[in-house]
Design a protein around this motif. Structure first.
Motif, PDB file in Angstrom:
ATOM      1  N   ALA A  73       0.830  -1.210   0.000  1.00  0.00           N
ATOM      2  CA  ALA A  73       0.000   0.000   0.000  1.00  0.00           C
ATOM      3  C   ALA A  73       0.859   1.252   0.000  1.00  0.00           C
ATOM      4  O   ALA A  73       0.445   2.300  -0.497  1.00  0.00           O
ATOM      5  CB  ALA A  73      -0.915  -0.008   1.233  1.00  0.00           C
TER       6      ALA A  73
ATOM      7  N   LEU B 259      -4.592   1.522  -4.710  1.00  0.00           N
ATOM      8  CA  LEU B 259      -5.540   1.026  -3.721  1.00  0.00           C
ATOM      9  C   LEU B 259      -6.968   1.326  -4.153  1.00  0.00           C
ATOM     10  O   LEU B 259      -7.260   2.407  -4.671  1.00  0.00           O
ATOM     11  CB  LEU B 259      -5.279   1.685  -2.370  1.00  0.00           C
ATOM     12  CG  LEU B 259      -4.102   1.160  -1.545  1.00  0.00           C
ATOM     13  CD1 LEU B 259      -3.727   2.174  -0.478  1.00  0.00           C
ATOM     14  CD2 LEU B 259      -4.437  -0.176  -0.907  1.00  0.00           C
TER      15      LEU B 259
ATOM     16  N   ARG C 205      -7.982   1.345   0.732  1.00  0.00           N
ATOM     17  CA  ARG C 205      -7.528   2.518   1.484  1.00  0.00           C
ATOM     18  C   ARG C 205      -8.047   2.477   2.922  1.00  0.00           C
ATOM     19  O   ARG C 205      -7.319   2.795   3.863  1.00  0.00           O
ATOM     20  CB  ARG C 205      -7.989   3.802   0.782  1.00  0.00           C
ATOM     21  CG  ARG C 205      -7.205   4.125  -0.478  1.00  0.00           C
ATOM     22  CD  ARG C 205      -7.426   5.567  -0.907  1.00  0.00           C
ATOM     23  NE  ARG C 205      -8.813   5.802  -1.292  1.00  0.00           N
ATOM     24  CZ  ARG C 205      -9.288   5.620  -2.521  1.00  0.00           C
ATOM     25  NH1 ARG C 205      -8.498   5.182  -3.469  1.00  0.00           N
ATOM     26  NH2 ARG C 205     -10.562   5.870  -2.795  1.00  0.00           N
TER      27      ARG C 205
ATOM     28  N   ARG D 264      -6.183  -0.106   4.866  1.00  0.00           N
ATOM     29  CA  ARG D 264      -4.844   0.372   5.215  1.00  0.00           C
ATOM     30  C   ARG D 264      -4.896   1.258   6.450  1.00  0.00           C
ATOM     31  O   ARG D 264      -4.069   1.120   7.364  1.00  0.00           O
ATOM     32  CB  ARG D 264      -4.244   1.157   4.045  1.00  0.00           C
ATOM     33  CG  ARG D 264      -2.874   1.736   4.353  1.00  0.00           C
ATOM     34  CD  ARG D 264      -2.421   2.702   3.286  1.00  0.00           C
ATOM     35  NE  ARG D 264      -1.071   3.180   3.549  1.00  0.00           N
ATOM     36  CZ  ARG D 264      -0.453   4.092   2.815  1.00  0.00           C
ATOM     37  NH1 ARG D 264      -1.063   4.635   1.769  1.00  0.00           N
ATOM     38  NH2 ARG D 264       0.774   4.478   3.109  1.00  0.00           N
TER      39      ARG D 264
END
Length: 296
Positions: A13, A57, A62, A65
């Protein structure tokens, strides 16, 4: 999700590149791909959009993450507190810096202190003429030095500061009217000579020996401290490149700081004597690595 898979996901990421992620984690690219595909199958969602040109992403990726990064940060803080309690952290480190760099490092030091209650950092001043002696004698536990540092007895840790350079010139110097300077201008002027205590390769990273066109940059007069450098510049005996932080915190009369527009970015790293490794020093280095470099 296993811890290793979390690490792979968070690294991808950040890198958004399967090859760099594999290299950074010392695994095969296939291992990275398998870990991500496994999690996408288990969750039933796509975490990354992949094409031949880019990796990005997805909105779900997102959010995952953000959630996982918070959990990892909490885990690291808990482990750091446990290490502080049982491995001997909780002492004061003496950190050598140039001039006012300690002010810029305050966010890092506050994070370190919050992670390791009872630990603290006190700043000591170093100068460009003798950057390593206080480390080798134990007067300081670590220094923040511009790179490269290629000393066999010293360990170079994470980068903590990055920034550009300025050229200090007398207010009545012809360059002062231009408002900017280049490395080529150094060939027409003298710069400070810091003497033999600082290795030439290290000084040259801040003050090159030749201009981009190959002209020799004259060295002299001699100086040992930052204030001696400023005195010589103000008197018109020389000009001298400095980190841009010097212009942020100093306004000496008779001196103008000009941006060196073609000078490469400086990287300043935590550096310590290899044989002086300690839990507190390792904790500061880990905090610096997690915090990332501060841009000046």
């Amino acid at each position: 999700m296993e811890l290793r898979d979390i690490e792979i996901f968070l690294t991808l990421a950040e890198e958004l590149h399967f090859g760099r992620t594999a290299e950074r984690l010392h695994v095969s690219q296939a291992r990275v791909s398998q870990a991500i595909a496994k999690q996408e199958r288990r969750l039933g969602v796509v975490l990354f959009d992949r094409t031949n040109r880019r990796v990005a992403l997805t909105p779900v990726g997102r959010r995952l993450r953000e959630d996982l990064q918070q959990a990892v940060d909490l885990l690291r803080e808990g482990l750091a507190r446990a290490e502080a309690a049982g491995a001997g952290t909780g002492r004061t480190l003496r950190l050598g810096v140039f001039g006012h760099a300690g002010h810029e490092l305050r966010p890092l030091i506050e994070t370190f202190s919050s992670r390791h209650p009872g630990s603290d950092v006190q700043f000591g001043e170093i100068n460009g003429s003798d950057p390593f002696t206080a480390l080798r004698t134990g007067e300081h536990d670590a220094h923040v030095l511009w790179l490269p540092v290629a000393e066999p007895d010293l360990t170079v840790g994470p980068t903590v500061l990055t920034g550009g350079r300025v050229l200090a010139v007398a207010a009545d110097h012809p360059l002062a009217e231009r408002g900017t300077a280049s490395l080529e201008d150094l060939g027409d002027n003298h710069v400070v000579d810091f003497g033999p205590a600082a290795p030439e390769y290290w000084i040259a990273a801040m003050v090159p020996t030749r201009t981009p066109l190959g002209r020799r940059i004259p060295r002299g007069p001699a100086a040992r401290t930052f204030h001696e450098v400023l005195s010589l510049v103000a008197s018109g005996q020389c000009v001298h490149p400095l980190g841009e932080i010097a212009a942020r915190y100093n306004r000496p009369p008779g001196i103008v700081f000009l941006p060196l527009h073609d000078a490469p970015t400086l990287h300043w790293a935590l550096t310590w004597r290899s044989t002086a490794d300690s839990p507190t020093l390792r904790a500061l280095a880990q905090t610096a690595a997690d915090f990332g470099p501060i841009s000046l």
